[in-house]
Design a protein around this motif. Structure first.
Motif, mmCIF file in Angstrom:
data_model
loop_
_atom_site.group_PDB
_atom_site.id
_atom_site.type_symbol
_atom_site.label_atom_id
_atom_site.label_comp_id
_atom_site.label_asym_id
_atom_site.label_seq_id
_atom_site.Cartn_x
_atom_site.Cartn_y
_atom_site.Cartn_z
ATOM 1 N N ILE A 1 -8.596 -8.243 13.799
ATOM 2 C CA ILE A 1 -9.040 -9.598 14.108
ATOM 3 C C ILE A 1 -8.964 -10.445 12.840
ATOM 4 N N ALA A 2 -8.460 -11.662 12.972
ATOM 5 C CA ALA A 2 -8.195 -12.502 11.802
ATOM 6 C C ALA A 2 -9.435 -12.725 10.956
ATOM 7 N N ASP A 3 -10.588 -12.939 11.591
ATOM 8 C CA ASP A 3 -11.802 -13.218 10.826
ATOM 9 C C ASP A 3 -12.197 -12.048 9.930
ATOM 10 N N ALA A 4 -11.795 -10.830 10.321
ATOM 11 C CA ALA A 4 -12.153 -9.658 9.522
ATOM 12 C C ALA A 4 -11.128 -9.339 8.451
ATOM 13 N N LEU A 5 -9.993 -10.019 8.469
ATOM 14 C CA LEU A 5 -8.908 -9.708 7.542
ATOM 15 C C LEU A 5 -8.796 -10.768 6.448
ATOM 16 N N SER A 6 -9.916 -11.103 5.880
ATOM 17 C CA SER A 6 -9.916 -12.056 4.770
ATOM 18 C C SER A 6 -9.435 -11.361 3.502
ATOM 19 N N VAL A 7 -9.133 -12.168 2.507
ATOM 20 C CA VAL A 7 -8.587 -11.636 1.251
ATOM 21 C C VAL A 7 -9.532 -12.017 0.113
ATOM 22 N N SER A 8 -10.204 -11.024 -0.425
ATOM 23 C CA SER A 8 -11.070 -11.237 -1.582
ATOM 24 C C SER A 8 -10.312 -10.851 -2.844
ATOM 25 N N PRO A 9 -10.768 -11.273 -4.026
ATOM 26 C CA PRO A 9 -10.085 -10.863 -5.262
ATOM 27 C C PRO A 9 -9.991 -9.348 -5.417
ATOM 28 N N ALA A 10 -11.054 -8.618 -5.044
ATOM 29 C CA ALA A 10 -11.019 -7.160 -5.156
ATOM 30 C C ALA A 10 -9.989 -6.559 -4.204
ATOM 31 N N PHE A 11 -9.926 -7.114 -2.994
ATOM 32 C CA PHE A 11 -8.944 -6.609 -2.030
ATOM 33 C C PHE A 11 -7.529 -6.912 -2.496
ATOM 34 N N LEU A 12 -7.337 -8.073 -3.100
ATOM 35 C CA LEU A 12 -6.008 -8.426 -3.602
ATOM 36 C C LEU A 12 -5.567 -7.449 -4.688
ATOM 37 N N ASP A 13 -6.492 -7.044 -5.551
ATOM 38 C CA ASP A 13 -6.159 -6.055 -6.573
ATOM 39 C C ASP A 13 -5.720 -4.740 -5.946
ATOM 40 N N GLN A 14 -6.383 -4.351 -4.864
ATOM 41 C CA GLN A 14 -6.022 -3.112 -4.179
ATOM 42 C C GLN A 14 -4.612 -3.204 -3.600
ATOM 43 N N TYR A 15 -4.270 -4.353 -3.030
ATOM 44 C CA TYR A 15 -2.944 -4.511 -2.442
ATOM 45 C C TYR A 15 -1.867 -4.555 -3.523
ATOM 46 N N VAL A 16 -2.158 -5.148 -4.667
ATOM 47 C CA VAL A 16 -1.192 -5.159 -5.765
ATOM 48 C C VAL A 16 -0.954 -3.741 -6.266
ATOM 49 N N THR A 17 -2.021 -2.963 -6.394
ATOM 50 C CA THR A 17 -1.879 -1.568 -6.821
ATOM 51 C C THR A 17 -1.074 -0.769 -5.809
ATOM 52 N N ALA A 18 -1.352 -0.984 -4.524
ATOM 53 C CA ALA A 18 -0.602 -0.284 -3.480
ATOM 54 C C ALA A 18 0.873 -0.678 -3.504
ATOM 55 N N ALA A 19 1.152 -1.964 -3.750
ATOM 56 C CA ALA A 19 2.538 -2.426 -3.806
ATOM 57 C C ALA A 19 3.290 -1.784 -4.961
ATOM 58 N N ARG A 20 2.623 -1.621 -6.101
ATOM 59 C CA ARG A 20 3.269 -0.963 -7.238
ATOM 60 C C ARG A 20 3.582 0.499 -6.912
ATOM 61 N N HIS A 21 2.650 1.157 -6.235
ATOM 62 C CA HIS A 21 2.866 2.548 -5.847
ATOM 63 C C HIS A 21 4.045 2.664 -4.881
ATOM 64 N N VAL A 22 4.095 1.767 -3.899
ATOM 65 C CA VAL A 22 5.193 1.781 -2.924
ATOM 66 C C VAL A 22 6.522 1.490 -3.615
ATOM 67 N N ALA A 23 6.525 0.529 -4.534
ATOM 68 C CA ALA A 23 7.764 0.194 -5.238
ATOM 69 C C ALA A 23 8.271 1.374 -6.056
ATOM 70 N N GLN A 24 7.354 2.109 -6.665
ATOM 71 C CA GLN A 24 7.767 3.272 -7.450
ATOM 72 C C GLN A 24 8.373 4.346 -6.555
ATOM 73 N N LEU A 25 7.788 4.535 -5.355
ATOM 74 C CA LEU A 25 8.339 5.509 -4.423
ATOM 75 C C LEU A 25 9.697 5.059 -3.894
#
Length: 330
Positions: free
Chosen positions: A167-191
């Motif tokens: 649900i859109a209301d539950a999928l907000s983006v906080s600074p901490a969540f953004l850091d998690q997604y950036v870390t995940a993106a780096r991991h995916v890019a390395q793979l």
């Protein structure tokens, strides 16, 4: 000198009404004349052709910037004009420049009215920036770059609203969540890109630790092990199979079996073990003979492309009939 000043004032007074006619009022009168000439003859309150009437109060409000009061009427008319469907073929046609001017003016009026809080009608709610949930993120990564990631390992738990995590209301983006997604993106890019100069390393997979009843081995195989492995770069890898039950007792070698290694469902290695030749070798040379048998399954060269791959090491399933003699019911 006084006479010159009087004449100048007279010229200004004479010119002023003409200049005033070039403004929005003159343009509205021009549009009104076009509608009266080409449209109102059919679309009036008496005939109401196509359920549309452009006379009366609707046309009177054309001079005002209140198109929002009749938004549905004008939207219906503008769709026809933009599609060159009105006036219908065979009827007198207004100049295209007049049509374009009218459409542009009414679209601006409708857009302005849509932003007016006084206009009645449904309003779109505010929707903040929305992200993918963990499941959607893993599916998107797989579709885009072909990398399997466990979303529970790379992203935090999603918030649920009435049992739903998309649900859109539950999928907000906080600074901490953004850091998690950036870390995940780096991991995916390395793979996905892999490491062109990986260090030499080894990894051991045990059968007991990788048994999964919900993920059985491929059809036509039995026993063995199935797991996922991240191959860091394109190259030749060495696979060693340690345990094939070739122990001090040679009864496991009485019958021939076929060992296969599969990468992403494709057989990359196939070799037999057991049978008369291996049984004789084990009987004659004991431990040395068994070591020679297992040497065939040590450091097997397998070319693999970089990425996370499904690896299967198993036996080819064979008939359970152990003799060619006629079987009798007991």
């Amino acid at each position: 000198m006084k006479q010159f000043i009087s004449m100048s004032a007279l010229l200004v007074l004479i010119a002023s009404p003409a200049l005033m006619q070039t403004g929005p009022v003159a343009q509205a009168d021009q549009h009104r004349a076009m509608l009266n000439t080409y449209c109102v003859t059919c679309h009036n309150t008496r005939l109401k052709t196509g359920g549309l009437a452009l006379d009366g109060e609707v046309l009177d409000r054309l001079n005002l910037q209140s198109a929002g009061d009749d938004a549905q009427v004008w939207e219906k008319a503008l769709r026809k004009l933009r599609g060159h469907q009105m006036p219908p073929p065979g009827s007198p046609q207004p100049p295209q420049k007049d049509v374009d001017s009218f459409v542009a003016r009414m679209e601006n009026a409708l857009d302005s009215a849509a932003g007016d809080s006084r206009v009645k009608g449904p309003k779109a709610g505010y929707l903040p920036i929305q992200r993918l949930n963990r499941t959607e993120y893993a599916a998107s990564v797989k579709a885009l770059v072909g990398v399997d990631v466990n979303p529970k390992e790379v992203l935090p738990q999603d918030i649920q609203v009435e049992g739903f995590d998309n649900i859109a209301d539950a999928l907000s983006v906080s600074p901490a969540f953004l850091d998690q997604y950036v870390t995940a993106a780096r991991h995916v890019a390395q793979l996905a890109v892999s490491n062109p100069n990986p260090r030499v390393s080894s990894l051991k997979y045990s059968i007991a630790a990788n048994q999964n009843p919900d993920d059985p081995p491929p059809p036509g195989t039995r026993g063995g092990i199935k797991f996922k492995h991240n191959f860091p770069a394109d190259g030749e890898y060495r696979i060693t199979i340690n345990d094939l039950e070739v122990g001090p007792y040679s009864n496991s070698l009485e019958r021939e079996n076929t060992v296969v290694i599969m990468i992403d469902g494709r057989i990359v290695f196939r070799k037999s073990i057991g049978g008369a030749a291996d049984l004789s070798l084990a009987d004659r040379k004991a431990g040395t003979g068994r070591a020679q048998i297992m040497e065939r399954f040590s450091k097997i060269p397998v070319p693999v492309k970089a990425g996370v791959r499904d690896v299967v090491v198993a036996f080819v399933d064979r008939s359970h009939v152990e003799t060619s003699e006629i079987l009798e019911k007991l």
